[in-house]
Design a protein around this motif. Structure first.
Motif, PDB file in Angstrom:
ATOM      1  N   THR A 179      -8.201   2.593  -2.461  1.00 26.43           N
ATOM      2  CA  THR A 179      -8.597   2.285  -3.835  1.00 26.43           C
ATOM      3  C   THR A 179      -7.538   1.366  -4.432  1.00 26.43           C
ATOM      4  O   THR A 179      -6.515   1.105  -3.815  1.00 26.43           O
ATOM      5  CB  THR A 179      -8.685   3.551  -4.726  1.00 26.43           C
ATOM      6  OG1 THR A 179      -7.376   4.116  -4.870  1.00 26.43           O
ATOM      7  CG2 THR A 179      -9.663   4.570  -4.182  1.00 26.43           C
ATOM      8  N   THR A 180      -7.788   0.961  -5.648  1.00 27.28           N
ATOM      9  CA  THR A 180      -6.769   0.253  -6.410  1.00 27.28           C
ATOM     10  C   THR A 180      -5.541   1.153  -6.547  1.00 27.28           C
ATOM     11  O   THR A 180      -5.638   2.373  -6.400  1.00 27.28           O
ATOM     12  CB  THR A 180      -7.299  -0.106  -7.814  1.00 27.28           C
ATOM     13  OG1 THR A 180      -6.280  -0.815  -8.512  1.00 27.28           O
ATOM     14  CG2 THR A 180      -7.662   1.131  -8.623  1.00 27.28           C
ATOM     15  N   ALA A 181      -4.421   0.559  -6.893  1.00 30.16           N
ATOM     16  CA  ALA A 181      -3.213   1.336  -7.169  1.00 30.16           C
ATOM     17  C   ALA A 181      -3.029   1.545  -8.667  1.00 30.16           C
ATOM     18  O   ALA A 181      -2.050   2.144  -9.098  1.00 30.16           O
ATOM     19  CB  ALA A 181      -1.986   0.648  -6.580  1.00 30.16           C
ATOM     20  N   ALA A 222       0.824  -1.211   0.000  1.00 30.24           N
ATOM     21  CA  ALA A 222       0.000   0.000   0.000  1.00 30.24           C
ATOM     22  C   ALA A 222       0.856   1.258   0.000  1.00 30.24           C
ATOM     23  O   ALA A 222       1.796   1.364   0.776  1.00 30.24           O
ATOM     24  CB  ALA A 222      -0.929   0.006   1.204  1.00 30.24           C
ATOM     25  N   VAL A 223       0.487   2.178  -0.861  1.00 29.23           N
ATOM     26  CA  VAL A 223       1.085   3.509  -0.908  1.00 29.23           C
ATOM     27  C   VAL A 223       0.059   4.466  -0.328  1.00 29.23           C
ATOM     28  O   VAL A 223      -1.123   4.420  -0.695  1.00 29.23           O
ATOM     29  CB  VAL A 223       1.420   3.915  -2.362  1.00 29.23           C
ATOM     30  CG1 VAL A 223       1.769   5.388  -2.464  1.00 29.23           C
ATOM     31  CG2 VAL A 223       2.547   3.065  -2.909  1.00 29.23           C
ATOM     32  N   VAL A 224       0.489   5.332   0.579  1.00 32.79           N
ATOM     33  CA  VAL A 224      -0.413   6.319   1.154  1.00 32.79           C
ATOM     34  C   VAL A 224      -0.328   7.602   0.340  1.00 32.79           C
ATOM     35  O   VAL A 224       0.760   8.085   0.028  1.00 32.79           O
ATOM     36  CB  VAL A 224      -0.092   6.580   2.638  1.00 32.79           C
ATOM     37  CG1 VAL A 224      -0.978   7.687   3.201  1.00 32.79           C
ATOM     38  CG2 VAL A 224      -0.264   5.285   3.448  1.00 32.79           C
ATOM     39  N   ASN A 225      -1.486   8.124  -0.005  1.00 37.03           N
ATOM     40  CA  ASN A 225      -1.600   9.349  -0.778  1.00 37.03           C
ATOM     41  C   ASN A 225      -2.003  10.491   0.139  1.00 37.03           C
ATOM     42  O   ASN A 225      -3.010  10.402   0.834  1.00 37.03           O
ATOM     43  CB  ASN A 225      -2.655   9.179  -1.875  1.00 37.03           C
ATOM     44  CG  ASN A 225      -2.824  10.417  -2.714  1.00 37.03           C
ATOM     45  OD1 ASN A 225      -1.969  11.298  -2.742  1.00 37.03           O
ATOM     46  ND2 ASN A 225      -3.943  10.504  -3.407  1.00 37.03           N
ATOM     47  N   ARG A 269      -4.795   1.606   9.925  1.00 39.01           N
ATOM     48  CA  ARG A 269      -6.004   0.815  10.168  1.00 39.01           C
ATOM     49  C   ARG A 269      -6.533   0.245   8.856  1.00 39.01           C
ATOM     50  O   ARG A 269      -6.831  -0.952   8.753  1.00 39.01           O
ATOM     51  CB  ARG A 269      -7.083   1.674  10.842  1.00 39.01           C
ATOM     52  CG  ARG A 269      -8.384   0.902  11.096  1.00 39.01           C
ATOM     53  CD  ARG A 269      -9.516   1.813  11.563  1.00 39.01           C
ATOM     54  NE  ARG A 269      -9.843   2.860  10.606  1.00 39.01           N
ATOM     55  CZ  ARG A 269     -10.533   2.699   9.468  1.00 39.01           C
ATOM     56  NH1 ARG A 269     -10.969   1.497   9.121  1.00 39.01           N
ATOM     57  NH2 ARG A 269     -10.784   3.721   8.676  1.00 39.01           N
ATOM     58  N   VAL A 270      -6.618   1.098   7.830  1.00 39.89           N
ATOM     59  CA  VAL A 270      -7.096   0.640   6.517  1.00 39.89           C
ATOM     60  C   VAL A 270      -6.134  -0.406   5.950  1.00 39.89           C
ATOM     61  O   VAL A 270      -6.566  -1.436   5.434  1.00 39.89           O
ATOM     62  CB  VAL A 270      -7.283   1.833   5.550  1.00 39.89           C
ATOM     63  CG1 VAL A 270      -7.545   1.356   4.129  1.00 39.89           C
ATOM     64  CG2 VAL A 270      -8.417   2.733   6.033  1.00 39.89           C
ATOM     65  N   ALA A 271      -4.837  -0.159   6.064  1.00 42.47           N
ATOM     66  CA  ALA A 271      -3.840  -1.120   5.563  1.00 42.47           C
ATOM     67  C   ALA A 271      -3.993  -2.467   6.254  1.00 42.47           C
ATOM     68  O   ALA A 271      -3.930  -3.521   5.609  1.00 42.47           O
ATOM     69  CB  ALA A 271      -2.429  -0.567   5.776  1.00 42.47           C
ATOM     70  N   ARG A 272      -4.229  -2.436   7.547  1.00 40.36           N
ATOM     71  CA  ARG A 272      -4.425  -3.674   8.321  1.00 40.36           C
ATOM     72  C   ARG A 272      -5.657  -4.424   7.817  1.00 40.36           C
ATOM     73  O   ARG A 272      -5.621  -5.640   7.632  1.00 40.36           O
ATOM     74  CB  ARG A 272      -4.573  -3.302   9.801  1.00 40.36           C
ATOM     75  CG  ARG A 272      -4.460  -4.433  10.765  1.00 40.36           C
ATOM     76  CD  ARG A 272      -4.552  -3.965  12.220  1.00 40.36           C
ATOM     77  NE  ARG A 272      -3.392  -3.192  12.636  1.00 40.36           N
ATOM     78  CZ  ARG A 272      -3.406  -1.873  12.909  1.00 40.36           C
ATOM     79  NH1 ARG A 272      -4.525  -1.171  12.824  1.00 40.36           N
ATOM     80  NH2 ARG A 272      -2.312  -1.275  13.288  1.00 40.36           N
ATOM     81  N   ARG A 306      -0.297  -2.592  -4.524  1.00 42.38           N
ATOM     82  CA  ARG A 306      -1.620  -3.205  -4.665  1.00 42.38           C
ATOM     83  C   ARG A 306      -2.735  -2.197  -4.447  1.00 42.38           C
ATOM     84  O   ARG A 306      -3.771  -2.268  -5.092  1.00 42.38           O
ATOM     85  CB  ARG A 306      -1.770  -4.366  -3.677  1.00 42.38           C
ATOM     86  CG  ARG A 306      -0.812  -5.514  -4.010  1.00 42.38           C
ATOM     87  CD  ARG A 306      -0.947  -6.652  -3.032  1.00 42.38           C
ATOM     88  NE  ARG A 306      -2.275  -7.278  -3.147  1.00 42.38           N
ATOM     89  CZ  ARG A 306      -2.742  -8.164  -2.279  1.00 42.38           C
ATOM     90  NH1 ARG A 306      -2.019  -8.532  -1.254  1.00 42.38           N
ATOM     91  NH2 ARG A 306      -3.945  -8.683  -2.445  1.00 42.38           N
ATOM     92  N   TRP A 307      -2.523  -1.296  -3.475  1.00 41.30           N
ATOM     93  CA  TRP A 307      -3.554  -0.333  -3.115  1.00 41.30           C
ATOM     94  C   TRP A 307      -2.954   1.050  -2.910  1.00 41.30           C
ATOM     95  O   TRP A 307      -1.774   1.186  -2.579  1.00 41.30           O
ATOM     96  CB  TRP A 307      -4.235  -0.722  -1.799  1.00 41.30           C
ATOM     97  CG  TRP A 307      -4.872  -2.067  -1.798  1.00 41.30           C
ATOM     98  CD1 TRP A 307      -6.043  -2.429  -2.400  1.00 41.30           C
ATOM     99  CD2 TRP A 307      -4.376  -3.253  -1.162  1.00 41.30           C
ATOM    100  NE1 TRP A 307      -6.307  -3.758  -2.174  1.00 41.30           N
ATOM    101  CE2 TRP A 307      -5.303  -4.284  -1.418  1.00 41.30           C
ATOM    102  CE3 TRP A 307      -3.253  -3.545  -0.400  1.00 41.30           C
ATOM    103  CZ2 TRP A 307      -5.143  -5.573  -0.935  1.00 41.30           C
ATOM    104  CZ3 TRP A 307      -3.079  -4.815   0.070  1.00 41.30           C
ATOM    105  CH2 TRP A 307      -4.021  -5.827  -0.192  1.00 41.30           C
TER     106      TRP A 307
END
Length: 171
Positions: A69-71, A18-21, A106-109, A77-78
């Motif tokens: 969302t999708t990446a 996951a990448v955080v935006n 939390r969302v990543a988990r 992946r996200w």
């Protein structure tokens, strides 16, 4: 125990779960990290963001919250979108900034992500001082992950030498 790495460079090049935006509340792209993620990730990200606006976030994503969302075409992946606060000299918004990191984790988990890449949220056009932004970011991530074996690696991908030095001082 989670490993925290500081990486100078471009967050859109990170091969992570996951990448955080550092998004704006519209979720429809913008400048800085947000614009770079939308440009490199392609129209799939924007399409899912539009769906989120049409359903759950008609008024936009609130500050300090996070959604995935999708990446798209990114090597992740996200994308986890979070809206950082605009820095204020007259109002303490540090709780909102810390919430961005907590909510993103939390969302990543919930997604099952094991590796996550963060930018320095709010330290660009939102004007948060780098030193304080680094302190808040690292403290929030450490608190969230200290008793949690969900994550293998957390990366802070930092644009520019000043950001890298500020985070290095607090790590």
């Amino acid at each position: 125990m989670v490993t925290i790495h500081l990486i100078p460079g471009d967050i859109t090049e990170q091969s992570v779960d996951a990448v955080v935006n550092a998004a704006n509340s519209s979720l429809l792209g913008g400048g800085g990290v947000d614009g770079a993620i939308h440009r490199r990730g392609g129209p799939e990200i924007l399409a899912e963001c539009r769906d989120l606006r049409a359903s759950r976030y008609g008024k936009g994503l609130p500050t300090g919250q996070a959604v995935a969302t999708t990446a798209g075409r990114l090597p992740a992946r996200w994308v986890i979108h979070t809206v950082g606060p605009v820095w204020s000299a007259s109002e303490d918004r540090s709780g909102q900034l810390a919430s961005c990191y907590r909510e993103s984790l939390r969302v990543a988990r919930e997604l099952g992500a094991r590796t996550v890449a963060f930018p320095a949220i709010s330290t660009g056009v939102y004007g948060w001082p780098l030193d304080d932004g680094a302190r808040i970011a690292l403290a929030a991530v450490r608190r969230e992950t200290e008793r949690d074996d969900t994550f293998e690696e957390i990366r802070f991908v930092l644009f520019g030498q000043r950001a890298y030095e500020a985070f290095t001082a607090w790590l």
